[in-house]
Design a protein around this motif. Structure first.
Motif, mmCIF file in Angstrom:
data_model
loop_
_atom_site.group_PDB
_atom_site.id
_atom_site.type_symbol
_atom_site.label_atom_id
_atom_site.label_comp_id
_atom_site.label_asym_id
_atom_site.label_seq_id
_atom_site.Cartn_x
_atom_site.Cartn_y
_atom_site.Cartn_z
ATOM 1 N N ALA A 92 -5.689 5.888 6.337
ATOM 2 C CA ALA A 92 -6.314 4.784 7.072
ATOM 3 C C ALA A 92 -5.945 4.794 8.549
ATOM 4 C CB ALA A 92 -5.908 3.455 6.441
ATOM 5 N N ILE A 93 -4.716 5.199 8.862
ATOM 6 C CA ILE A 93 -4.250 5.197 10.258
ATOM 7 C C ILE A 93 -4.625 6.479 10.980
ATOM 8 C CG2 ILE A 93 -2.169 5.082 11.717
ATOM 9 C CD1 ILE A 93 -2.866 2.458 10.494
ATOM 10 N N GLY A 94 -4.717 7.589 10.212
ATOM 11 C CA GLY A 94 -5.016 8.873 10.838
ATOM 12 C C GLY A 94 -3.783 9.587 11.337
ATOM 13 N N TYR A 129 0.828 -1.198 0.000
ATOM 14 C CA TYR A 129 0.000 0.000 0.000
ATOM 15 C C TYR A 129 0.870 1.258 0.000
ATOM 16 C CZ TYR A 129 -4.243 -2.673 0.795
ATOM 17 O OH TYR A 129 -5.291 -3.536 0.645
ATOM 18 N N HIS A 130 0.348 2.323 -0.627
ATOM 19 C CA HIS A 130 1.056 3.584 -0.703
ATOM 20 C C HIS A 130 1.053 4.272 0.669
ATOM 21 C CE1 HIS A 130 -0.388 3.593 -5.146
ATOM 22 N NE2 HIS A 130 0.604 2.761 -4.943
ATOM 23 N N ILE A 131 2.097 5.051 0.924
ATOM 24 C CA ILE A 131 2.219 5.739 2.211
ATOM 25 C C ILE A 131 1.023 6.663 2.447
ATOM 26 C CG2 ILE A 131 3.587 7.402 3.531
ATOM 27 C CD1 ILE A 131 4.843 4.663 3.424
ATOM 28 N N GLU A 132 0.596 7.391 1.399
ATOM 29 C CA GLU A 132 -0.514 8.328 1.602
ATOM 30 C C GLU A 132 -1.815 7.590 1.935
ATOM 31 O OE1 GLU A 132 -1.387 10.620 -1.843
ATOM 32 O OE2 GLU A 132 -1.111 8.960 -3.231
ATOM 33 N N ASP A 133 -2.002 6.363 1.366
ATOM 34 C CA ASP A 133 -3.197 5.577 1.696
ATOM 35 C C ASP A 133 -3.145 5.090 3.144
ATOM 36 O OD1 ASP A 133 -3.194 4.038 -1.590
ATOM 37 O OD2 ASP A 133 -4.173 5.877 -0.874
ATOM 38 N N ILE A 134 -1.947 4.649 3.560
ATOM 39 C CA ILE A 134 -1.781 4.206 4.959
ATOM 40 C C ILE A 134 -2.035 5.375 5.901
ATOM 41 C CG2 ILE A 134 -0.170 3.214 6.633
ATOM 42 C CD1 ILE A 134 1.265 1.856 4.297
ATOM 43 N N ALA A 137 4.359 -2.305 -6.363
ATOM 44 C CA ALA A 137 3.611 -1.099 -6.005
ATOM 45 C C ALA A 137 4.471 0.140 -6.241
ATOM 46 C CB ALA A 137 3.178 -1.167 -4.534
ATOM 47 N N TRP A 138 3.800 1.244 -6.555
ATOM 48 C CA TRP A 138 4.472 2.523 -6.780
ATOM 49 C C TRP A 138 3.909 3.563 -5.829
ATOM 50 C CZ3 TRP A 138 8.398 3.302 -10.344
ATOM 51 C CH2 TRP A 138 8.638 2.265 -11.244
ATOM 52 N N ASP A 139 4.737 4.536 -5.484
ATOM 53 C CA ASP A 139 4.296 5.613 -4.602
ATOM 54 C C ASP A 139 5.057 6.879 -4.973
ATOM 55 O OD1 ASP A 139 2.973 6.967 -2.666
ATOM 56 O OD2 ASP A 139 3.754 5.826 -0.969
ATOM 57 N N ARG A 140 4.504 8.020 -4.590
ATOM 58 C CA ARG A 140 5.204 9.284 -4.807
ATOM 59 C C ARG A 140 6.467 9.333 -3.961
ATOM 60 N NH1 ARG A 140 0.243 13.586 -4.342
ATOM 61 N NH2 ARG A 140 -1.213 11.856 -4.276
ATOM 62 N N SER A 175 5.316 10.875 9.830
ATOM 63 C CA SER A 175 5.342 10.069 11.045
ATOM 64 C C SER A 175 5.350 8.580 10.707
ATOM 65 C CB SER A 175 4.136 10.412 11.915
ATOM 66 O OG SER A 175 4.116 9.620 13.085
ATOM 67 N N ILE A 176 4.572 8.193 9.697
ATOM 68 C CA ILE A 176 4.527 6.780 9.292
ATOM 69 C C ILE A 176 5.876 6.350 8.734
ATOM 70 C CG2 ILE A 176 3.502 5.185 7.623
ATOM 71 C CD1 ILE A 176 0.863 6.734 8.022
ATOM 72 N N LYS A 177 6.489 7.197 7.892
ATOM 73 C CA LYS A 177 7.804 6.862 7.330
ATOM 74 C C LYS A 177 8.849 6.714 8.438
ATOM 75 C CE LYS A 177 7.095 9.148 2.862
ATOM 76 N NZ LYS A 177 7.519 10.267 1.982
ATOM 77 N N LYS A 178 8.788 7.589 9.428
ATOM 78 C CA LYS A 178 9.757 7.543 10.534
ATOM 79 C C LYS A 178 9.636 6.221 11.294
ATOM 80 C CE LYS A 178 11.127 10.132 14.667
ATOM 81 N NZ LYS A 178 10.811 11.300 15.534
#
Length: 738
Positions: A372-374, A364-369, A469-472, A379-382
């Motif tokens: 979904a997580i809020g 899943y893409h970081i922006e989608d996660i 999968a691809w992401d920005r 912060s998610i990447k860290k």
């Protein structure tokens, strides 16, 4: 819609004391073109044929009346205010749709020629025009309302040329019966639930309605063999809408081949709608329609999606997370449900870390996660970095330090890109779409980048790959309105100006080449010394000696050319870029017309070759005959190449003309590329050409609608300087090949 009534109540020009007849004359001209079989498809082009027919009808109906201006472009421009009239703009000229709706903008014939590809009518109206009785009814309605002719004259003119008796009265009665039935069915069917409200198709946002119409008609145009079956299933756009929203079609209700086509159509429609505001509810309905069509259930989908997953994740993470019930198109993953509340500022829990670990490993893409997580993307990447799943330096989006470095030119590429007017997509080597994003995509040195032009700035981001999968990624270039770069970019077509991109270890060392000029990471000019150094570094790093030997040489073509079409294809490309100095993007149809013009000139100079090129010769004879009545200038075998091209480039493709064009572009684009890329697989040629492998001349973009090629920027200057010698060399080889 009641088209008889619509024709009687065209929105008039209020400048005159009576109903202005220009729109009616235009519609009568279109009906005459259907009568004479000049028009057969639902595509009305503004061209000389239409203008001549318009004047002919004008003088027939309004003899001696000088009250109104008789230019055809005026009603063609203002007809956009009628609900049954749908303008299809030229690729890159989509802003024209808003231009014609601006009452402050004066009509312009030049803009019509430049911006309008064609006009499409409502499918029901088009169907009426294909029937003699339907044409009679519509003629009568127009003549009775907008002319001052006698009843006898109207009776005479209402007859269709292929209909010996006037059946318009009977046809009008039948049509009204059909309309009543249609309206009864429509009132109970075409709706979508939005909260507590029910929206009928006509109440949808105008952009969404236009997208539905464009995708529907494009499908009909490009699937002629299946057109009748599809129209039985979805006879109108509103019925299509109903089949998506209310009575979704099951796989066993239609034949297998049509089910596959309908599946692809719904996927394309979904992608097209993603750029329209307020389309989320409809996209959800399309997802549901796809599930129904494929005979899947949410439980089956969940089983399918995790059966082949090879990452080691615990079932608890999967089962405790919330998914929607529907697939995302061609990704093999479910859409994530947005978080109920924002968690930013709250302490992270082990459960959250387990969830982001699972989702990231599932692709899943970081922006989608993040949604979904809020929690924020940073912060998610860290936390993913602390879990050892990715490398991330906080602040990289601001350009402080970069981790990603561009791919090596020699690494194999197993994907290719396609752009529409508003978004770009990545396809895998099998031709399946795996990623879509707003903006435009382009491949440099084996890596895709996303280019986005807005009024406030121009940005370039890389795209990051994680398995399939691809992401920005992060920003490479940021140019604001006060920069040198921003001022030279064209809002429409800027992607064609971009020739190269250099991604470096440090953000401040990044560079972009536009229209032959290098700019730094903030869009400011580089000096001459820096430009020369950048060009030399790229030449040294990206071009092996064996590949560079092909630079500026086309002699390998005689080893791969299979017939004269391959030579004509290449000659026409060189002529467009070198002599006519066209844009680097060339459509298949334009190249095919230039191929015919070149063949015309060669076969006229060497008539003994006509026996070897029967199809081309028959096509030329056909066009010569057509020119006698329907073209501005009568063509002969001795007509110049430029006159031929100008005459046929916008002429309706039909009969032997259409067959020849299809034959010319079927294999030549791939055969010519084999001079650089040694492969017999078309998909491999597409993928490698998009990376300009071995400095190949062009990249192939085999879109369903308007396929085109894009010239390698490295070739542009060479073709400009040496096109005369190249064309002479290729023509000599072409003649010698017989």
């Amino acid at each position: 819609m009641d088209y008889i009534e619509a024709f009687r109540n065209l929105k008039p020009n209020t400048k005159y004391s009576r109903k202005s007849p220009q729109k009616a004359i235009l519609l009568l001209a279109i009906i005459d073109m259907f009568d004479d079989n000049i028009l057969q498809d639902n595509e009305i082009k503004y061209n000389e044929t239409l203008k001549k027919t318009f004047l002919k009808v004008w003088h027939r109906i309004l003899t001696g009346d000088t009250t109104f201006p008789s230019e055809a472009y005026l009603p063609f421009w203002y007809m956009q205010s009628e609900e049954f009239w749908h303008v299809v703009p030229v690729r890159g000229k989509e802003k024209f749709l808003s231009l014609v709706k601006d009452e402050q903008i004066s009509p312009s014939e030049a803009n019509l020629y430049e911006c309008v590809q064609h006009v499409e009518l409502d499918e029901d109206l088009y169907f009426m025009l294909t029937m003699p009785s339907g044409r009679s009814s519509l003629k009568r309605a127009l003549l009775e309302t907008y002319s001052e002719l006698s009843p006898t004259a109207i009776d005479s003119l209402s007859e269709s040329s292929d209909n010996s008796t006037d059946s318009s009265a009977m046809a009008m009665s039948k049509y009204k019966e059909m309309l009543d039935v249609s309206e009864k069915g429509r009132s109970a069917s075409a709706f979508i639930q939005k909260g507590d409200n029910i929206l009928i198709f006509a109440q949808l946002d105008e952009d969404i309605q236009i997208t539905f119409n464009l995708e529907y008609y494009k499908f009909l145009k490009n699937h002629r063999q299946e057109r009748e079956m599809f129209k039985e299933m979805c006879p109108t756009v509103e019925e299509l809408y109903k089949n998506i929203v209310v009575s979704q079609i099951k796989q066993d209700e239609i034949c297998k081949s049509l089910a596959t086509l309908y599946d692809n159509f719904l996927c394309d429609l979904k992608i097209a709608l993603m750029g329209d505001d307020g389309s989320i509810d409809i996209i959800d309905k399309i997802d549901e329609a796809l599930v129904t069509l494929r005979g899947e259930t949410p439980e089956e989908l969940e089983t399918e999606e995790y059966e082949d997953t090879i990452v080691d994740v615990d079932n608890e993470s999967i089962n405790t997370f919330s998914y929607s019930d529907v697939n995302e198109e061609k990704t093999g993953r479910k859409s994530l449900t947005p978080a109920g509340e924002i968690q930013t500022g709250k302490p992270w829990t082990k459960d959250e870390e387990r969830k982001i670990s699972t989702l990231y490993q599932l692709g899943y893409h970081i922006e989608d996660i993040s949604v979904a997580i809020g929690r924020t993307e940073a912060s998610i990447k860290k936390h993913l970095t602390s879990l050892g799943l990715m490398d991330y330096v906080f602040g990289e989006e601001r350009g402080f330090e970069k981790v990603e470095v561009s791919n090596n030119d020699n690494e194999p590429v197993d994907f290719f890109i396609e752009n529409s007017s508003t978004q770009g997509s990545i396809y895998n080597i099998l031709g399946s779409r795996v990623f879509t994003i707003s903006g435009q995509l382009k491949l440099f040195h084996g890596k895709p980048y996303r280019f986005n032009y807005k009024d406030v700035c121009f940005t370039v981001k890389d795209l990051v790959r994680n398995g399939d999968a691809w992401d920005r990624g992060v920003k490479q270039i940021v140019a604001y309105p006060d920069s040198d770069l921003f001022s030279v970019l064209k809002p429409n077509g800027f992607i064609n100006q971009i020739q190269d991109l250099v991604e470096c270890q440090r953000w401040e060392d990044n560079k972009i080449k536009v229209d032959g000029k290098w700019y730094d990471n903030e869009g400011y000019y580089l000096n001459d010394a820096e430009e020369a150094e950048t060009d030399q570094l790229l030449l040294d790093s990206s071009c092996e000696s064996s590949e560079c030997e092909l630079w500026g040489k086309l002699k390998a073509l005689d080893k791969v050319a299979q017939n004269a079409y391959d030579y004509l294809w290449l000659i026409s490309i060189v002529e467009f870029i070198g002599e006519k100095q066209q844009s680097s993007s060339l459509s298949y149809d334009s190249i095919a017309c230039m191929m015919i013009a070149n063949a015309w000139e060669i076969l006229n100079a060497h008539p003994e070759l006509r026996v070897h090129e029967r199809m081309l010769s028959e096509c030329i004879e056909f066009l010569i005959e057509e020119s006698k009545e329907y073209m501005d200038e009568e063509l002969t075998w001795s007509s110049s190449k430029d006159d031929v091209f100008d005459a046929i480039k916008d002429y309706p493709m039909a009969g032997i003309f259409e067959d020849t064009v299809e034959e010319l572009v079927e294999s030549a684009p791939y055969n010519v590329l084999k001079a650089w890329i040694k492969s017999e697989d078309k998909q491999e040629l597409i993928v490698q050409s998009n990376d300009y492998k071995n400095a190949c001349l062009y990249a192939i973009h085999p879109r369903k609608i308007d396929p085109y090629i894009e010239i390698n920027p490295k070739w542009t200057n060479y073709l400009l300087l040496d096109h005369v010698d190249i064309i002479k060399y290729l023509i000599e080889y072409l003649i010698a090949s017989y």
